[in-house]
Scaffold this motif. Sequence first.
Motif, PDB file in Angstrom:
ATOM      1  N   PRO A 161       1.577  12.424  -4.405  1.00  0.00           N
ATOM      2  CA  PRO A 161       2.107  11.684  -5.782  1.00  0.00           C
ATOM      3  C   PRO A 161       2.223  10.213  -5.421  1.00  0.00           C
ATOM      4  O   PRO A 161       2.004   9.700  -4.530  1.00  0.00           O
ATOM      5  N   SER A 162       2.623   9.225  -6.491  1.00  0.00           N
ATOM      6  CA  SER A 162       2.826   7.946  -6.230  1.00  0.00           C
ATOM      7  C   SER A 162       3.793   7.697  -5.131  1.00  0.00           C
ATOM      8  O   SER A 162       4.633   8.605  -4.762  1.00  0.00           O
ATOM      9  N   GLY A 163       3.719   6.531  -4.253  1.00  0.00           N
ATOM     10  CA  GLY A 163       4.661   6.160  -3.379  1.00  0.00           C
ATOM     11  C   GLY A 163       6.066   6.025  -4.099  1.00  0.00           C
ATOM     12  O   GLY A 163       7.265   6.330  -3.350  1.00  0.00           O
ATOM     13  N   THR A 164       6.142   5.528  -5.318  1.00  0.00           N
ATOM     14  CA  THR A 164       7.219   5.355  -5.983  1.00  0.00           C
ATOM     15  C   THR A 164       8.085   6.860  -6.089  1.00  0.00           C
ATOM     16  O   THR A 164       9.103   6.955  -5.875  1.00  0.00           O
ATOM     17  N   ALA A 165       7.068   7.823  -6.478  1.00  0.00           N
ATOM     18  CA  ALA A 165       7.693   9.197  -6.762  1.00  0.00           C
ATOM     19  C   ALA A 165       8.232   9.702  -5.609  1.00  0.00           C
ATOM     20  O   ALA A 165       9.274  10.302  -5.626  1.00  0.00           O
ATOM     21  N   ILE A 172      -3.228   4.077 -17.446  1.00  0.00           N
ATOM     22  CA  ILE A 172      -1.740   4.042 -16.948  1.00  0.00           C
ATOM     23  C   ILE A 172      -1.462   3.208 -15.993  1.00  0.00           C
ATOM     24  O   ILE A 172      -1.860   3.426 -14.930  1.00  0.00           O
ATOM     25  N   ILE A 173      -0.669   2.155 -16.144  1.00  0.00           N
ATOM     26  CA  ILE A 173      -0.068   1.338 -15.212  1.00  0.00           C
ATOM     27  C   ILE A 173       0.750   1.972 -14.085  1.00  0.00           C
ATOM     28  O   ILE A 173       0.598   1.994 -12.907  1.00  0.00           O
ATOM     29  N   GLY A 174       1.948   2.516 -14.668  1.00  0.00           N
ATOM     30  CA  GLY A 174       2.669   3.334 -13.600  1.00  0.00           C
ATOM     31  C   GLY A 174       3.915   3.641 -14.316  1.00  0.00           C
ATOM     32  O   GLY A 174       4.593   2.944 -14.801  1.00  0.00           O
ATOM     33  N   ALA A 187       2.833   9.353 -13.685  1.00  0.00           N
ATOM     34  CA  ALA A 187       1.597   9.051 -14.393  1.00  0.00           C
ATOM     35  C   ALA A 187       1.081   7.791 -13.918  1.00  0.00           C
ATOM     36  O   ALA A 187       1.798   6.708 -13.895  1.00  0.00           O
ATOM     37  N   HIS A 188      -0.438   7.818 -13.596  1.00  0.00           N
ATOM     38  CA  HIS A 188      -0.955   6.671 -13.305  1.00  0.00           C
ATOM     39  C   HIS A 188      -2.334   6.676 -13.570  1.00  0.00           C
ATOM     40  O   HIS A 188      -2.827   7.694 -14.068  1.00  0.00           O
ATOM     41  N   HIS A 189      -2.986   5.662 -13.540  1.00  0.00           N
ATOM     42  CA  HIS A 189      -4.628   5.468 -13.905  1.00  0.00           C
ATOM     43  C   HIS A 189      -5.518   6.287 -13.052  1.00  0.00           C
ATOM     44  O   HIS A 189      -4.986   6.885 -12.066  1.00  0.00           O
ATOM     45  N   ARG A 190      -6.520   6.528 -13.747  1.00  0.00           N
ATOM     46  CA  ARG A 190      -7.611   7.448 -13.285  1.00  0.00           C
ATOM     47  C   ARG A 190      -8.128   7.030 -11.857  1.00  0.00           C
ATOM     48  O   ARG A 190      -8.843   7.658 -11.213  1.00  0.00           O
ATOM     49  N   LEU A 191      -8.026   5.649 -11.566  1.00  0.00           N
ATOM     50  CA  LEU A 191      -8.480   5.094 -10.325  1.00  0.00           C
ATOM     51  C   LEU A 191      -7.648   5.488  -9.077  1.00  0.00           C
ATOM     52  O   LEU A 191      -7.930   5.094  -7.961  1.00  0.00           O
ATOM     53  N   LYS A 192      -6.693   5.673  -9.207  1.00  0.00           N
ATOM     54  CA  LYS A 192      -5.686   5.703  -8.219  1.00  0.00           C
ATOM     55  C   LYS A 192      -5.972   6.868  -7.198  1.00  0.00           C
ATOM     56  O   LYS A 192      -6.235   7.902  -7.395  1.00  0.00           O
ATOM     57  N   LYS A 193      -5.916   6.497  -5.610  1.00  0.00           N
ATOM     58  CA  LYS A 193      -6.679   7.267  -5.093  1.00  0.00           C
ATOM     59  C   LYS A 193      -5.396   8.407  -4.130  1.00  0.00           C
ATOM     60  O   LYS A 193      -5.764   9.192  -3.449  1.00  0.00           O
ATOM     61  N   ALA A 251       7.181  -1.700   0.863  1.00  0.00           N
ATOM     62  CA  ALA A 251       7.690  -1.129  -0.317  1.00  0.00           C
ATOM     63  C   ALA A 251       6.823  -0.360  -1.287  1.00  0.00           C
ATOM     64  O   ALA A 251       5.913  -1.081  -1.692  1.00  0.00           O
ATOM     65  N   PRO A 252       7.093   0.771  -1.607  1.00  0.00           N
ATOM     66  CA  PRO A 252       5.906   1.255  -2.331  1.00  0.00           C
ATOM     67  C   PRO A 252       5.936   0.968  -3.900  1.00  0.00           C
ATOM     68  O   PRO A 252       5.127   1.254  -4.657  1.00  0.00           O
ATOM     69  N   ASN A 253       7.097   0.228  -4.327  1.00  0.00           N
ATOM     70  CA  ASN A 253       7.028  -0.405  -5.758  1.00  0.00           C
ATOM     71  C   ASN A 253       7.890  -1.845  -5.661  1.00  0.00           C
ATOM     72  O   ASN A 253       8.954  -1.769  -5.028  1.00  0.00           O
ATOM     73  N   MET A 297       4.613  -7.184 -12.538  1.00  0.00           N
ATOM     74  CA  MET A 297       6.004  -7.237 -12.094  1.00  0.00           C
ATOM     75  C   MET A 297       5.868  -6.769 -10.738  1.00  0.00           C
ATOM     76  O   MET A 297       6.795  -7.214  -9.894  1.00  0.00           O
ATOM     77  N   PHE A 298       4.736  -6.088 -10.391  1.00  0.00           N
ATOM     78  CA  PHE A 298       4.660  -5.681  -9.018  1.00  0.00           C
ATOM     79  C   PHE A 298       4.302  -6.884  -8.206  1.00  0.00           C
ATOM     80  O   PHE A 298       4.506  -7.243  -7.226  1.00  0.00           O
ATOM     81  N   SER A 299       3.286  -7.739  -8.786  1.00  0.00           N
ATOM     82  CA  SER A 299       2.885  -8.976  -8.066  1.00  0.00           C
ATOM     83  C   SER A 299       3.858  -9.941  -7.972  1.00  0.00           C
ATOM     84  O   SER A 299       3.885 -10.712  -6.933  1.00  0.00           O
ATOM     85  N   SER A 354       0.764  -1.231   0.028  1.00  0.00           N
ATOM     86  CA  SER A 354       0.034  -0.316   0.047  1.00  0.00           C
ATOM     87  C   SER A 354       0.817   1.326  -0.064  1.00  0.00           C
ATOM     88  O   SER A 354       1.876   1.360   0.468  1.00  0.00           O
ATOM     89  N   THR A 355       0.509   2.514  -0.761  1.00  0.00           N
ATOM     90  CA  THR A 355       1.107   3.576  -0.541  1.00  0.00           C
ATOM     91  C   THR A 355       0.153   4.837  -0.181  1.00  0.00           C
ATOM     92  O   THR A 355      -0.793   4.358  -0.046  1.00  0.00           O
ATOM     93  N   GLY A 356       0.914   5.725   0.043  1.00  0.00           N
ATOM     94  CA  GLY A 356      -0.075   7.064   0.751  1.00  0.00           C
ATOM     95  C   GLY A 356       0.160   7.152   2.169  1.00  0.00           C
ATOM     96  O   GLY A 356      -0.676   7.799   2.664  1.00  0.00           O
TER      97      GLY A 356
END
Length: 267
Positions: A163-167, A212-214, A154-160, A122-124, A238-240, A99-101
Amino acid sequence: MINIAVCGAAGRMGQRIINSIVETEGVRFSGALERPGHPLVGQDVGLIAGCGELGVAVSDDLNGVIAACDVLIDFTAPKVSLKNLEACGLQKKAIVIGSTGFTPEERALAAELAKTTPVVLAPNMSVGVNVCFKILKDIAATLGDDFDVEIVEAHHRLKKDAPSGTAVRMGEVVAEALGRDYNKVANFHREGITGERTKEEIGMQTIRGGDIIGEHTVYFIGMGERIELSHRAMTRDMFSRGSVRAAKWVVSQKPGLYDMQDVLGLR
Ligand SMILES: NC(=O)c1ccc[n+]([C@@H]2O[C@H](COP(=O)([O-])OP(=O)(O)OC[C@H]3O[C@@H](n4cnc5c(N)ncnc54)[C@H](O)[C@@H]3O)[C@@H](O)[C@H]2O)c1
Ligand SMILES: O=C(O)C1=N[C@H](C(=O)O)CCC1
């Protein structure tokens, strides 16, 4: 044989993780958790994940599912993951959290709770991004303060979360290499007459849209030249796969808070 349970089982990542578990030797899928009241509780999770009937029903019995596994993989949301971490600690079961955020306070709580059981947070979970984390440190330290740093994700429209945990992690790695405090130099918003850019700031820009996946790019912008380091995720697999690799690794560790740099031996 390592017994792995998944929390967030009906989610975008949960479904892919179940497929990765089924495809991986040496592990057994032992349980699937969803939020209480989720419409899919009671359904066969294999049919939900698209990998055929597995004879495992989606459950909302957190302690029961934890009791039946050796390690829980959790891709939900920060507050949920922290509750799951606490529950795993009470049963001395390992946990992998994707999980991220998380807020800094929530990350501090995770570190405290990790004293009771081994945790990979891990965020990614992709190999590619974690190699990027490693080389970003060297690039930033070598280039120093003469190159302005901007990060775009950049990520998909459903991301809550944004910025991303990766960024965020990319920004932290660069800031640390340059002797800066990410939480003080990150600039998330430029609008109106902003004045000239400071040398210290790290611009953090977020794009949301479609499927967009990530995607992440770190720009090192100098006078007359620019270096760009990019990572593009084409699938969630590759995340899974990374999360299952982390689960196989973490079950033999001592209690503590680890990340994918530890799992992949990148330190
Ligand atoms: N670390 C990584 O490599 C990586 C990769 C992709 C996504 N993520 C992160 O993973 C998280 C989930 O992403 P997603 O795209 O799968 O989201 P999603 O919304 O599709 O899935 C989350 C799932 O968690 C479930 N959930 C919510 N509360 C719950 C509870 N109390 N108990 C059990 N299940 C609960 C939801 O019902 C949902 O099915 C996000 O924070 C995302 O940023 C991390
Ligand atoms: O799909 C998501 O959400 C992702 N979240 C992670 C992040 O916030 O960095 C990893 C990439 C995909």
